[in-house]
Design a protein around this motif. Structure first.
Motif, PDB file in Angstrom:
ATOM      1  N   GLY A  40       0.771  -1.204   0.186  1.00 12.95           N
ATOM      2  CA  GLY A  40       0.156  -0.189   0.019  1.00 12.95           C
ATOM      3  C   GLY A  40       0.905   1.490   0.083  1.00 12.95           C
ATOM      4  N   THR A  41       0.181   2.229   0.161  1.00 15.81           N
ATOM      5  CA  THR A  41       0.741   3.979  -0.143  1.00 15.81           C
ATOM      6  C   THR A  41      -0.341   4.881   1.212  1.00 15.81           C
ATOM      7  OG1 THR A  41      -0.801   4.755  -1.833  1.00 15.81           O
ATOM      8  CG2 THR A  41       1.515   3.835  -2.411  1.00 15.81           C
ATOM      9  N   ALA A  42       0.422   6.120   0.960  1.00 14.19           N
ATOM     10  CA  ALA A  42      -0.191   7.119   2.495  1.00 14.19           C
ATOM     11  C   ALA A  42      -1.354   7.516   0.635  1.00 14.19           C
ATOM     12  CB  ALA A  42       0.636   7.524   2.259  1.00 14.19           C
ATOM     13  N   VAL A  43      -2.382   6.331   1.284  1.00 15.80           N
ATOM     14  CA  VAL A  43      -3.809   7.103   0.599  1.00 15.80           C
ATOM     15  C   VAL A  43      -4.286   7.714   1.370  1.00 15.80           C
ATOM     16  CG1 VAL A  43      -6.186   6.537  -0.346  1.00 15.80           C
ATOM     17  CG2 VAL A  43      -3.541   4.456  -0.554  1.00 15.80           C
ATOM     18  N   THR A  44      -4.105   7.933   2.854  1.00 17.50           N
ATOM     19  CA  THR A  44      -4.835   8.904   3.534  1.00 17.50           C
ATOM     20  C   THR A  44      -3.897   9.532   4.472  1.00 17.50           C
ATOM     21  OG1 THR A  44      -7.188   7.120   3.759  1.00 17.50           O
ATOM     22  CG2 THR A  44      -6.575   9.206   5.677  1.00 17.50           C
ATOM     23  N   GLN A  45      -4.191  10.643   4.024  1.00 15.09           N
ATOM     24  CA  GLN A  45      -2.636  11.162   4.548  1.00 15.09           C
ATOM     25  C   GLN A  45      -3.038  12.229   5.484  1.00 15.09           C
ATOM     26  OE1 GLN A  45      -0.583  13.307   1.386  1.00 15.09           O
ATOM     27  NE2 GLN A  45       0.026  11.388   0.507  1.00 15.09           N
ATOM     28  N   GLU A  46      -4.378  12.292   6.001  1.00 16.24           N
ATOM     29  CA  GLU A  46      -4.908  13.386   7.163  1.00 16.24           C
ATOM     30  C   GLU A  46      -4.133  12.476   8.655  1.00 16.24           C
ATOM     31  OE1 GLU A  46      -6.954  12.332   4.695  1.00 16.24           O
ATOM     32  OE2 GLU A  46      -7.234  13.873   4.163  1.00 16.24           O
ATOM     33  N   LEU A  47      -4.487  13.315   9.473  1.00 19.18           N
ATOM     34  CA  LEU A  47      -3.633  12.619  10.967  1.00 19.18           C
ATOM     35  C   LEU A  47      -4.822  11.675  11.520  1.00 19.18           C
ATOM     36  CD1 LEU A  47      -2.818  15.524  13.508  1.00 19.18           C
ATOM     37  CD2 LEU A  47      -0.931  14.348  11.906  1.00 19.18           C
ATOM     38  N   GLY A  48      -5.700  12.015  11.165  1.00 17.78           N
ATOM     39  CA  GLY A  48      -6.934  10.620  11.578  1.00 17.78           C
ATOM     40  C   GLY A  48      -6.426   9.864  10.523  1.00 17.78           C
ATOM     41  N   TYR A  49      -7.160   8.485  10.872  1.00 17.69           N
ATOM     42  CA  TYR A  49      -6.907   7.258  10.451  1.00 17.69           C
ATOM     43  C   TYR A  49      -8.497   6.401   9.742  1.00 17.69           C
ATOM     44  CZ  TYR A  49      -5.832   2.582   7.662  1.00 17.69           C
ATOM     45  OH  TYR A  49      -5.919   2.250   6.255  1.00 17.69           O
ATOM     46  N   THR A  50      -9.144   6.375   8.867  1.00 14.07           N
ATOM     47  CA  THR A  50      -9.977   5.235   8.759  1.00 14.07           C
ATOM     48  C   THR A  50      -9.999   4.378   8.367  1.00 14.07           C
ATOM     49  OG1 THR A  50     -11.663   6.560   7.559  1.00 14.07           O
ATOM     50  CG2 THR A  50     -11.928   6.587   9.529  1.00 14.07           C
ATOM     51  N   THR A  51     -10.186   2.956   8.270  1.00 11.82           N
ATOM     52  CA  THR A  51      -9.827   1.625   7.364  1.00 11.82           C
ATOM     53  C   THR A  51      -9.687   2.083   5.641  1.00 11.82           C
ATOM     54  OG1 THR A  51     -10.900   0.338   8.592  1.00 11.82           O
ATOM     55  CG2 THR A  51     -10.429  -0.565   6.878  1.00 11.82           C
ATOM     56  N   THR A  52      -8.724   1.923   5.155  1.00 10.14           N
ATOM     57  CA  THR A  52      -9.092   2.326   3.496  1.00 10.14           C
ATOM     58  C   THR A  52      -8.000   1.074   2.969  1.00 10.14           C
ATOM     59  OG1 THR A  52      -8.475   4.653   4.904  1.00 10.14           O
ATOM     60  CG2 THR A  52      -8.275   4.140   1.921  1.00 10.14           C
ATOM     61  N   LYS A  53      -8.922   1.150   2.346  1.00  2.00           N
ATOM     62  CA  LYS A  53      -8.167   0.394   0.724  1.00  2.00           C
ATOM     63  C   LYS A  53      -7.229   0.648   0.023  1.00  2.00           C
ATOM     64  CE  LYS A  53      -9.426  -2.546  -3.654  1.00  2.00           C
ATOM     65  NZ  LYS A  53      -9.929  -2.348  -4.243  1.00  2.00           N
ATOM     66  N   ASP A  54      -5.874  -0.004  -0.123  1.00  3.02           N
ATOM     67  CA  ASP A  54      -4.717   0.392  -0.001  1.00  3.02           C
ATOM     68  C   ASP A  54      -4.051   1.055   0.774  1.00  3.02           C
ATOM     69  OD1 ASP A  54      -5.430  -1.592  -3.197  1.00  3.02           O
ATOM     70  OD2 ASP A  54      -5.910  -0.032  -3.948  1.00  3.02           O
ATOM     71  N   ASP A  55      -4.321   1.212   1.344  1.00  4.74           N
ATOM     72  CA  ASP A  55      -3.103   1.932   2.527  1.00  4.74           C
ATOM     73  C   ASP A  55      -2.494   0.976   3.232  1.00  4.74           C
ATOM     74  OD1 ASP A  55      -3.174   4.932   3.988  1.00  4.74           O
ATOM     75  OD2 ASP A  55      -2.575   3.629   5.206  1.00  4.74           O
ATOM     76  N   GLU A  56      -1.033   2.009   3.574  1.00  3.22           N
ATOM     77  CA  GLU A  56      -0.198   1.058   4.098  1.00  3.22           C
ATOM     78  C   GLU A  56      -0.342   0.522   5.055  1.00  3.22           C
ATOM     79  OE1 GLU A  56       3.504   3.453   4.114  1.00  3.22           O
ATOM     80  OE2 GLU A  56       3.114   5.174   4.873  1.00  3.22           O
ATOM     81  N   THR A  57      -1.323   1.210   5.736  1.00  8.61           N
ATOM     82  CA  THR A  57      -1.702   1.217   7.572  1.00  8.61           C
ATOM     83  C   THR A  57      -2.351  -0.367   7.419  1.00  8.61           C
ATOM     84  OG1 THR A  57      -2.163   3.627   7.742  1.00  8.61           O
ATOM     85  CG2 THR A  57      -2.961   1.803   9.450  1.00  8.61           C
ATOM     86  N   GLU A  58      -2.906  -0.851   6.389  1.00  9.11           N
ATOM     87  CA  GLU A  58      -3.371  -2.202   6.163  1.00  9.11           C
ATOM     88  C   GLU A  58      -2.386  -3.018   6.284  1.00  9.11           C
ATOM     89  OE1 GLU A  58      -6.775  -2.500   6.657  1.00  9.11           O
ATOM     90  OE2 GLU A  58      -6.938   0.052   7.475  1.00  9.11           O
TER      91      GLU A  58
END
Length: 233
Positions: free
Chosen positions: A59-77
């Protein structure tokens, strides 16, 4: 991890997210993970005689805000999948140790993943004074070398030097320019060769300095670790 054991926790496994095998890139400019030095992280697990779980960062940093919600293809996953695998092999695991000091971006994402998996996030370094923390790491036997620099006043000549060797310079740059002496602002990244938790220690046999960004004032240069070996302490 040293703080975890001091507080009575048992370390049961090490986890690491690394660049994909099908890319030659070592520096992914990840918002969440340190990727420089990935090729040698397995040696840390060997030195600690612990199971080693690892996964490619897809994944990559799809969501770059400080807060996070489950996001497809984000590196957090990728982190979620990695820790989920650990839980499958070690169902009794109850917590995850992180070394974040001030990054709310990283802390919020690890906390989000832990909440989803029913784990507790242990962040013993959170909001510690970095001058005090740097000196404490050195005095407590953490032998870590700089493997990436990206700040005014730091250069390729500093790669491979230990935190002990770099402490006077890092404190001087902190006073002059306000850099974070523990590298929390991305000024540098490190790799631990030895510490009190290690039963053996790591020796770097071969490495190469790579220029990632040739900035006039703050070039980004990292040490590509090509070969290491492990020796008794």
């Amino acid at each position: 991890m040293m703080k975890c054991t001091e507080d009575g926790h048992e370390i049961v496994a090490l986890v690491h997210a690394h660049p994909p095998y099908d890319t030659a890139k070592e520096e992914l400019d990840s918002f969440l993970f340190q990727t420089v030095g990935s090729s040698a992280v397995y040696a840390i697990a060997e030195c600690m005689e612990l199971p080693f779980f690892h996964k490619e960062i897809r994944g990559t940093a799809v969501t770059q805000e400080l807060g996070y919600t489950t996001t497809k293809d984000d590196e957090t996953e990728d982190l979620y999948a990695l820790l989920e695998e650990v839980k499958q092999h070690h169902p009794d695991v109850g917590a995850v140790s992180v070394g974040a000091i001030f990054s709310s971006y990283q802390g919020n994402r690890v906390q989000h993943v832990c909440d989803r998996l029913g784990l507790k996030m242990l962040a013993y370094l959170w909001h510690r004074d970095q001058v005090e923390l740097l000196q404490e790491m050195v005095s407590n036997g953490v032998n870590a070398i700089l493997i990436k620099v990206a700040a005014l006043g730091l250069g390729s000549e500093d790669l491979g030097k230990t935190l002990s060797e770099m402490t006077p310079k890092l404190l001087s740059l902190h006073e002059k320019y306000g850099i974070h002496p523990c590298g929390e602002g991305g000024e540098f990244e490190s790799f631990t060769l030895d510490c009190p938790l290690f039963k053996k220690r790591i020796v770097v046999d071969k490495s190469e300095a790579i220029t990632h960004s040739d900035d006039q004032f703050a070039p980004v240069v990292y040490l590509s670790i090509k070969k290491v070996h492990i020796v008794p302490k």
